[in-house]
Design a protein around this motif. Structure first.
Motif, PDB file in Angstrom:
ATOM      1  N   SER A  62      37.573 -64.337 -48.525  1.00  0.00           N
ATOM      2  CA  SER A  62      38.530 -65.166 -47.778  1.00  0.00           C
ATOM      3  C   SER A  62      39.921 -65.042 -48.372  1.00  0.00           C
ATOM      4  CB  SER A  62      38.107 -66.639 -47.800  1.00  0.00           C
ATOM      5  OG  SER A  62      36.962 -66.826 -47.039  1.00  0.00           O
ATOM      6  N   SER A  63      39.996 -65.031 -49.700  1.00  0.00           N
ATOM      7  CA  SER A  63      41.312 -64.926 -50.341  1.00  0.00           C
ATOM      8  C   SER A  63      41.972 -63.593 -49.999  1.00  0.00           C
ATOM      9  CB  SER A  63      41.213 -65.120 -51.856  1.00  0.00           C
ATOM     10  OG  SER A  63      40.669 -63.994 -52.492  1.00  0.00           O
ATOM     11  N   ILE A  64      41.194 -62.523 -49.948  1.00  0.00           N
ATOM     12  CA  ILE A  64      41.735 -61.210 -49.601  1.00  0.00           C
ATOM     13  C   ILE A  64      42.240 -61.191 -48.162  1.00  0.00           C
ATOM     14  CG2 ILE A  64      41.133 -58.780 -49.235  1.00  0.00           C
ATOM     15  CD1 ILE A  64      39.153 -59.114 -51.601  1.00  0.00           C
ATOM     16  N   LEU A  69      46.673 -61.402 -44.211  1.00  0.00           N
ATOM     17  CA  LEU A  69      47.269 -62.012 -43.013  1.00  0.00           C
ATOM     18  C   LEU A  69      48.584 -62.727 -43.321  1.00  0.00           C
ATOM     19  CD1 LEU A  69      44.041 -63.407 -41.294  1.00  0.00           C
ATOM     20  CD2 LEU A  69      45.346 -61.352 -40.666  1.00  0.00           C
ATOM     21  N   GLY A  70      48.983 -62.737 -44.593  1.00  0.00           N
ATOM     22  CA  GLY A  70      50.252 -63.339 -44.976  1.00  0.00           C
ATOM     23  C   GLY A  70      50.182 -64.810 -45.328  1.00  0.00           C
ATOM     24  N   HIS A  71      48.993 -65.348 -45.480  1.00  0.00           N
ATOM     25  CA  HIS A  71      48.800 -66.760 -45.819  1.00  0.00           C
ATOM     26  C   HIS A  71      48.565 -66.863 -47.323  1.00  0.00           C
ATOM     27  CE1 HIS A  71      48.564 -67.364 -41.530  1.00  0.00           C
ATOM     28  NE2 HIS A  71      47.478 -66.607 -41.443  1.00  0.00           N
ATOM     29  N   LEU A  72      49.643 -66.743 -48.093  1.00  0.00           N
ATOM     30  CA  LEU A  72      49.496 -66.639 -49.544  1.00  0.00           C
ATOM     31  C   LEU A  72      49.008 -67.920 -50.206  1.00  0.00           C
ATOM     32  CD1 LEU A  72      52.599 -64.456 -50.441  1.00  0.00           C
ATOM     33  CD2 LEU A  72      50.214 -63.754 -50.150  1.00  0.00           C
ATOM     34  N   TYR A  73      49.557 -69.066 -49.790  1.00  0.00           N
ATOM     35  CA  TYR A  73      49.138 -70.325 -50.426  1.00  0.00           C
ATOM     36  C   TYR A  73      47.632 -70.567 -50.245  1.00  0.00           C
ATOM     37  CZ  TYR A  73      49.014 -75.196 -51.858  1.00  0.00           C
ATOM     38  OH  TYR A  73      48.691 -76.365 -52.484  1.00  0.00           O
TER      39      TYR A  73
END
Length: 126
Positions: A62-64, A69-73
């Motif tokens: 999920s973190s990858i 997708l650009g959702h860093l936080y």
């Protein structure tokens, strides 16, 4: 007698439902990597996590996907959750360093680098 048979049938149905429910998440777990880094893949990992919140691979993946997708936080949060489940993971610490740096959190990245050095006995290549 009829009541006992109905009760046994209900218990068997619940047991079979649990088995099928578990198989569904095994299929999703194996399907997600084949879909690439997409929103659909992220939804599959979310369902796997909902089914088993201690699934380290699901948190890692999920973190990858989130980062891609650009959702860093949220990617950092997912990687932190995976690390909380597997605190001695050098790979997860490395990922967190990169994610923190990518969002400009140099203090967090530095602290993670220190943790990485501690975990590897001071001999990490970074």
């Amino acid at each position: 007698m009829l009541k006992t048979a109905a009760s046994a049938a209900a218990k068997a149905a619940v047991s079979q439902s649990k088995v099928l429910h578990g198989l569904r998440y095994n299929v999703l777990h194996n399907l997600a990597p084949l879909l690439g880094q997409t929103q659909e893949t992220l939804e599959i990992w979310r369902q796997v996590i909902e089914h088993n919140p201690t699934n380290i691979k699901a948190w890692e993946e999920s973190s990858i996907v989130l980062a891609h997708l650009g959702h860093l936080y949220p990617a950092v949060r997912a990687a932190e959750r995976a690390l909380s489940l597997k605190p001695d993971s050098v790979v997860l610490l490395e990922r967190l360093v990169v994610l923190c740096a990518a969002q400009g959190d140099w203090t967090g990245a530095g602290q993670l680098l220190l943790e990485l050095a501690r975990l590897t006995g001071g001999c990490h290549q970074w």
